[in-house]
Design an enzyme around this catalytic site. Structure first.
Site, PDB file in Angstrom:
ATOM      1  CD  GLN A  27      20.847  39.169 -40.790  1.00 32.74           C
ATOM      2  OE1 GLN A  27      20.449  40.180 -41.345  1.00 32.74           O
ATOM      3  NE2 GLN A  27      20.410  38.799 -39.599  1.00 32.74           N
ATOM      4  CG  ASN A  28      27.504  38.892 -38.144  1.00 35.22           C
ATOM      5  OD1 ASN A  28      26.570  39.663 -38.351  1.00 35.22           O
ATOM      6  ND2 ASN A  28      27.710  38.327 -36.971  1.00 35.22           N
ATOM      7  CG  ASP A  43      32.387  39.201 -38.246  1.00 35.70           C
ATOM      8  OD1 ASP A  43      32.310  37.964 -38.425  1.00 35.70           O
ATOM      9  OD2 ASP A  43      31.702  39.804 -37.384  1.00 35.70           O
ATOM     10  CG  HIS A  68      23.820  40.043 -45.486  1.00 36.80           C
ATOM     11  ND1 HIS A  68      23.285  40.739 -44.420  1.00 36.80           N
ATOM     12  CD2 HIS A  68      22.756  39.559 -46.173  1.00 36.80           C
ATOM     13  CE1 HIS A  68      21.969  40.670 -44.461  1.00 36.80           C
ATOM     14  NE2 HIS A  68      21.619  39.944 -45.501  1.00 36.80           N
ATOM     15  N   GLY A 120      21.439  37.818 -31.777  1.00 36.53           N
ATOM     16  CA  GLY A 120      22.075  39.111 -32.065  1.00 36.53           C
ATOM     17  C   GLY A 120      21.676  39.752 -33.371  1.00 36.53           C
ATOM     18  CG  ASN A 169      18.691  41.105 -29.414  1.00 33.58           C
ATOM     19  OD1 ASN A 169      18.996  42.086 -28.770  1.00 33.58           O
ATOM     20  ND2 ASN A 169      18.699  41.082 -30.737  1.00 33.58           N
ATOM     21  N   PRO A 170      19.861  41.165 -26.057  1.00 29.04           N
ATOM     22  CG  PRO A 170      21.768  42.492 -25.795  1.00 29.04           C
ATOM     23  CD  PRO A 170      21.089  41.562 -26.754  1.00 29.04           C
TER      24      PRO A 170
HETATM   25  C1  BJW Z   1      23.378  41.790 -29.161  1.00 31.98           C
HETATM   26  C2  BJW Z   1      24.510  42.123 -28.475  1.00 31.98           C
HETATM   27  C3  BJW Z   1      25.131  41.074 -27.813  1.00 31.98           C
HETATM   28  C4  BJW Z   1      23.838  43.917 -29.342  1.00 31.98           C
HETATM   29  N1  BJW Z   1      24.614  39.844 -27.878  1.00 31.98           N
HETATM   30  N2  BJW Z   1      22.893  40.568 -29.217  1.00 31.98           N
HETATM   31  C5  BJW Z   1      10.304  46.360 -47.117  1.00 31.98           C
HETATM   32  C6  BJW Z   1       9.912  45.160 -46.561  1.00 31.98           C
HETATM   33  C7  BJW Z   1      10.708  44.026 -46.648  1.00 31.98           C
HETATM   34  C8  BJW Z   1      11.934  44.091 -47.291  1.00 31.98           C
HETATM   35  C9  BJW Z   1      12.314  45.293 -47.842  1.00 31.98           C
HETATM   36  C10 BJW Z   1      11.521  46.402 -47.768  1.00 31.98           C
HETATM   37  N3  BJW Z   1      12.169  47.435 -48.393  1.00 31.98           N
HETATM   38  C11 BJW Z   1      13.352  46.986 -48.840  1.00 31.98           C
HETATM   39  C12 BJW Z   1      13.449  45.689 -48.526  1.00 31.98           C
HETATM   40  C13 BJW Z   1      14.570  44.812 -48.797  1.00 31.98           C
HETATM   41  C14 BJW Z   1      15.763  45.061 -47.892  1.00 31.98           C
HETATM   42  C15 BJW Z   1      15.334  45.142 -46.433  1.00 31.98           C
HETATM   43  O1  BJW Z   1      15.165  44.153 -45.761  1.00 31.98           O
HETATM   44  N4  BJW Z   1      15.191  46.335 -45.905  1.00 31.98           N
HETATM   45  C16 BJW Z   1      14.714  46.510 -44.539  1.00 31.98           C
HETATM   46  C17 BJW Z   1      15.702  47.387 -43.777  1.00 31.98           C
HETATM   47  C18 BJW Z   1      13.315  47.039 -44.591  1.00 31.98           C
HETATM   48  N5  BJW Z   1      16.601  43.912 -48.126  1.00 31.98           N
HETATM   49  C19 BJW Z   1      17.437  43.886 -49.133  1.00 31.98           C
HETATM   50  O2  BJW Z   1      17.599  44.838 -49.881  1.00 31.98           O
HETATM   51  C20 BJW Z   1      18.169  42.577 -49.346  1.00 31.98           C
HETATM   52  N6  BJW Z   1      18.003  42.187 -50.688  1.00 31.98           N
HETATM   53  C21 BJW Z   1      16.783  41.839 -51.172  1.00 31.98           C
HETATM   54  O3  BJW Z   1      15.803  41.788 -50.468  1.00 31.98           O
HETATM   55  O4  BJW Z   1      16.766  41.567 -52.519  1.00 31.98           O
HETATM   56  C22 BJW Z   1      15.483  41.465 -53.152  1.00 31.98           C
HETATM   57  C23 BJW Z   1      14.898  42.854 -53.239  1.00 31.98           C
HETATM   58  C24 BJW Z   1      15.534  43.798 -53.979  1.00 31.98           C
HETATM   59  C25 BJW Z   1      14.990  45.104 -54.062  1.00 31.98           C
HETATM   60  C26 BJW Z   1      13.837  45.443 -53.346  1.00 31.98           C
HETATM   61  C27 BJW Z   1      13.200  44.469 -52.590  1.00 31.98           C
HETATM   62  C28 BJW Z   1      13.740  43.160 -52.539  1.00 31.98           C
HETATM   63  C29 BJW Z   1      19.658  42.770 -49.101  1.00 31.98           C
HETATM   64  C30 BJW Z   1      19.964  43.139 -47.681  1.00 31.98           C
HETATM   65  C31 BJW Z   1      21.456  43.396 -47.529  1.00 31.98           C
HETATM   66  C32 BJW Z   1      21.802  43.954 -46.171  1.00 31.98           C
HETATM   67  N7  BJW Z   1      23.130  44.441 -46.194  1.00 31.98           N
HETATM   68  C33 BJW Z   1      23.747  44.874 -44.957  1.00 31.98           C
HETATM   69  C34 BJW Z   1      25.156  45.406 -45.276  1.00 31.98           C
HETATM   70  C35 BJW Z   1      26.099  44.200 -45.565  1.00 31.98           C
HETATM   71  C36 BJW Z   1      27.478  44.635 -45.879  1.00 31.98           C
HETATM   72  C37 BJW Z   1      28.139  45.409 -44.764  1.00 31.98           C
HETATM   73  O5  BJW Z   1      28.259  44.951 -43.614  1.00 31.98           O
HETATM   74  O6  BJW Z   1      28.599  46.506 -45.052  1.00 31.98           O
HETATM   75  O7  BJW Z   1      23.814  43.786 -44.043  1.00 31.98           O
HETATM   76  S1  BJW Z   1      22.781  46.086 -44.057  1.00 31.98           S
HETATM   77  C38 BJW Z   1      23.160  45.468 -42.455  1.00 31.98           C
HETATM   78  O8  BJW Z   1      21.953  44.973 -41.820  1.00 31.98           O
HETATM   79  C39 BJW Z   1      24.074  44.251 -42.684  1.00 31.98           C
HETATM   80  C40 BJW Z   1      23.541  43.289 -41.671  1.00 31.98           C
HETATM   81  O9  BJW Z   1      23.912  41.974 -42.010  1.00 31.98           O
HETATM   82  C41 BJW Z   1      22.059  43.548 -41.718  1.00 31.98           C
HETATM   83  C42 BJW Z   1      21.297  43.038 -40.553  1.00 31.98           C
HETATM   84  O10 BJW Z   1      21.667  43.666 -39.382  1.00 31.98           O
HETATM   85  P1  BJW Z   1      21.729  42.844 -38.019  1.00 31.98           P
HETATM   86  O11 BJW Z   1      22.762  41.801 -38.113  1.00 31.98           O
HETATM   87  O12 BJW Z   1      20.393  42.421 -37.609  1.00 31.98           O
HETATM   88  O13 BJW Z   1      22.321  43.973 -37.048  1.00 31.98           O
HETATM   89  P2  BJW Z   1      21.558  45.146 -36.272  1.00 31.98           P
HETATM   90  O14 BJW Z   1      22.548  46.187 -35.942  1.00 31.98           O
HETATM   91  O15 BJW Z   1      20.345  45.570 -36.983  1.00 31.98           O
HETATM   92  O16 BJW Z   1      21.068  44.455 -34.922  1.00 31.98           O
HETATM   93  C43 BJW Z   1      22.013  44.023 -33.960  1.00 31.98           C
HETATM   94  C44 BJW Z   1      21.237  43.353 -32.833  1.00 31.98           C
HETATM   95  O17 BJW Z   1      22.183  42.805 -31.941  1.00 31.98           O
HETATM   96  C45 BJW Z   1      20.347  44.310 -32.026  1.00 31.98           C
HETATM   97  O18 BJW Z   1      19.045  43.742 -31.934  1.00 31.98           O
HETATM   98  C46 BJW Z   1      21.014  44.357 -30.665  1.00 31.98           C
HETATM   99  O19 BJW Z   1      20.076  44.459 -29.591  1.00 31.98           O
HETATM  100  C47 BJW Z   1      21.723  43.039 -30.632  1.00 31.98           C
HETATM  101  N8  BJW Z   1      22.905  42.993 -29.776  1.00 31.98           N
HETATM  102  N9  BJW Z   1      24.729  43.493 -28.652  1.00 31.98           N
HETATM  103  C48 BJW Z   1      23.466  39.650 -28.629  1.00 31.98           C
HETATM  104  N10 BJW Z   1      26.259  41.311 -27.101  1.00 31.98           N
END
Ligand code: BJW
Length: 264
Positions: free
Chosen positions: A116-117, A119, A134, A204, A230-231
């Site tokens: 999902q990154n 970078d 993403h 992560g 994941n921690p």
């Molecule tokens: C470690 C660590 C270490 C720390 N080692 N681990 C209701 C139900 C289901 C879906 C939806 C809903 N309402 C809306 C939706 C859809 C929505 C969604 O999922 N929303 C949820 C939040 C509810 N999804 C979308 O909109 C997607 N599109 C889509 O579904 O289209 C169809 C649709 C359209 C309209 C309506 C409904 C459906 C698109 C999603 C795009 C996400 N974009 C982002 C920004 C990208 C650009 C940018 O970077 O600027 O993507 S948001 C952000 O979150 C980014 C990430 O890729 C994404 C995921 O985050 P990730 O990677 O999981 O990071 P974190 O911070 O959440 O977690 C980090 C983890 O690491 C933690 O657990 C830590 O513990 C751990 N960690 N250090 C290992 N050293």
């Protein structure tokens, strides 16, 4: 019940078991999130203190609506993140995944990495064709353009905000914002690989954002084993066979060590 591991010895034992599963798997998939880049100094999104969403409004910065209201503001945020990412290096976790893929491909085995990154650190670590669900922050496309119109935008910091294409069209970051569809080709490849995976690791990610969060469930439905690294506990934790609580930069090199030992 997922296994919850406390001591180093327990983690080692679990990693030996996972390495064995890997060796017997026809197809391995790894799905990564922001946590895999945390040890490279790149902030995650949802960590309570340091996460980006603790400091910024996701609706204003990671949505089409926010962008059209103020493109320069959104680009300023992306350009600041680009500068952080430019200074960052792949960490031991990225490198272990790249090496694992190299080993697997060398043996004609299937290995799929989806992230999902945005970078680009997996590619810089040597991963061959990471599926960047993403997008990629080092590319941009016209606001009214298709995914296929993405062009590299390497200059950092950007001399002009918002940047424009040679024909004057407003550019947007080549990323997927909330409410936007993912590139169907990439998502289709990732979902198909998850359905084939005998072993799928989620590393992560908070597993809150769909459709990426659906990948492990696709593997589980087909009888695959899912491991989380994941921690912290996540929404996925109750569903997986193994939860390894630790940082990916520490756990993935240990797992690679176990795999390499079994291969020799
Ligand atoms: C470690 C660590 C270490 C720390 N080692 N681990 C209701 C139900 C289901 C879906 C939806 C809903 N309402 C809306 C939706 C859809 C929505 C969604 O999922 N929303 C949820 C939040 C509810 N999804 C979308 O909109 C997607 N599109 C889509 O579904 O289209 C169809 C649709 C359209 C309209 C309506 C409904 C459906 C698109 C999603 C795009 C996400 N974009 C982002 C920004 C990208 C650009 C940018 O970077 O600027 O993507 S948001 C952000 O979150 C980014 C990430 O890729 C994404 C995921 O985050 P990730 O990677 O999981 O990071 P974190 O911070 O959440 O977690 C980090 C983890 O690491 C933690 O657990 C830590 O513990 C751990 N960690 N250090 C290992 N050293």
């Amino acid at each position: 019940m997922p296994s919850q591991l406390a001591s180093d010895a327990e983690i080692r034992r679990a990693l030996t078991g996972i390495a064995r599963l890997a060796l017997h798997a026809r197809s391995v998939m790894v799905s990564t999130g922001a946590g895999v880049s945390a040890e490279s100094g790149i902030p995650t999104f949802r960590d309570a203190q340091t996460g980006l969403w603790a400091r910024y409004d996701p609706v204003m910065l990671a949505s089409y609506q926010g962008f059209v209201l103020d493109p320069a503001n959104v680009w300023r945020w992306y350009d600041e993140r680009r500068q952080v990412m430019q200074q960052s290096e792949p960490n031991a976790g990225h490198l272990a995944l790249a090496r694992w893929e190299e080993l697997w491909r060398g043996q004609g085995r299937e290995f799929t990495l989806a992230t999902q990154n945005i970078d680009g650190l997996h590619s810089r670590a040597g991963s061959q064709v990471p599926i960047e669900l993403h997008g990629n922050i080092w590319y941009a496309r016209p606001l009214d353009g298709q995914y296929s119109e993405a062009q590299e935008l390497a200059q950092c910091p950007l001399p002009e905000l918002p940047p424009r294409a040679a024909d004057g069209r407003l550019l947007r970051p080549h990323v997927v914002w909330f409410g936007e569809m993912l590139d169907s080709l990439l998502l289709g490849r990732a979902m198909a690989a998850a359905g084939r995976a005998d072993l799928l690791l989620v590393v992560g990610s908070s597993s809150q954002v769909y459709p990426a969060a659906a990948l492990p469930h696709a593997a589980l439905r087909k009888g695959g084993t899912v491991v989380e690294i994941n921690p912290d506990e996540t929404e996925l934790s109750p569903h997986v066979q193994h939860s390894i609580r630790g940082r990916s930069g520490e756990i993935l090199p240990l797992l690679l060590e176990e795999i390499e030992t079994l291969l020799t």
